[in-house]
Design an enzyme around this catalytic site. Structure first.
Site, PDB file in Angstrom:
ATOM      1  N   HIS A 167       0.703  -1.065  -0.029  1.00 33.45           N
ATOM      2  CA  HIS A 167       0.222  -0.030   0.160  1.00 33.45           C
ATOM      3  C   HIS A 167       0.782   1.125   0.033  1.00 33.45           C
ATOM      4  CE1 HIS A 167       1.011   0.665   4.363  1.00 33.45           C
ATOM      5  NE2 HIS A 167       0.702  -0.671   4.392  1.00 33.45           N
ATOM      6  N   CYS A 180       3.539  -5.066   6.471  1.00 30.61           N
ATOM      7  CA  CYS A 180       3.274  -4.838   5.043  1.00 30.61           C
ATOM      8  C   CYS A 180       4.323  -4.410   4.317  1.00 30.61           C
ATOM      9  CB  CYS A 180       2.137  -3.627   5.142  1.00 30.61           C
ATOM     10  SG  CYS A 180       0.335  -4.075   5.957  1.00 30.61           S
TER      11      CYS A 180
END
Length: 215
Positions: A167, A180
């Site tokens: 992201h 992440c």
């Protein structure tokens, strides 16, 4: 000739949703583009470098390539936190694959074996390490917000059921994500537009280059 050998003296960095302490679990370093990208002569475009058969074999041997790498973007500078390149001009449409190397902190996007994007990436450490392996994109969310950390995660590509994703992030010095892979938000926007559910992301940690042979 190793796929990635030009190392900058840079500490590992963290992302927007990271703990605030510097990374100590890994000694990952930001790299310049591969030696292959510097040594090979461009074919067909001043923005792209075609790999020789030997360079393709060497690159594939590093692991994480689901498509044999045929060409790389030409990056005539060292890449730092927040830097990225995106150029898919002349590359035929088709499915993409994504490779993340946690050691070098580079994410590369390939379409038909041709690199169309590369960025310095963030990753997790300590108890929230980014997992290694191959993961299909499970879900896409343009304006996703983390319910666990109450933080924006723009242009999310979810990779695991427990929330590991690629992201957009504020790529900066001195922290670690919660597992992440964070990339500059503008780069994430390009990637989000290209990626489809089911596209495969491969996350590796390549070995550090060994000492240079002498004699």
């Amino acid at each position: 000739m190793r796929w990635l050998v030009l190392i900058l003296a840079a500490a590992a960095a963290g992302g927007l949703y990271a703990a605030q302490s510097p990374l100590v679990a890994h000694s990952a370093q930001v790299t310049a583009k591969p030696v292959a990208a510097i040594a090979a002569a461009p074919i067909g475009s001043e923005d792209r470098i075609t790999l020789t058969p030997q360079q393709r074999r060497e690159a594939s041997a590093e692991g994480g390539f689901r498509q044999v790498p045929l060409s790389l973007l030409r990056v005539n500078r060292r890449m730092h936190y927040g830097d990225f390149e995106w150029n898919d001009e002349g590359v035929p449409a088709g499915p993409i694959t994504i490779r993340v190397d946690l050691r070098t902190q580079l994410l590369s996007v390939f379409r038909g074996g041709h690199e169309i994007g590369t960025a310095v990436a963030l990753y997790g450490a300590d108890s929230k390490e980014t997992p290694l392996g191959s993961f299909p994109v499970l879900w896409k969310g343009k304006d996703h917000r983390s319910s666990l950390y109450d933080a924006p995660m723009p242009f999310t590509l979810r990779l695991t059921g427990d929330g590991v994703a690629i992201h957009g992030s504020n790529v900066r010095w001195g922290a670690a994500t919660h597992g992440c892979v964070g990339v500059p938000t503008e780069f994430a926007r390009h990637l989000f537009a290209q990626a489809k559910v089911g596209d495969v992301v491969t996350i590796v940690r390549t070995p550090s280059p060994g000492p240079k042979a002498t004699g």
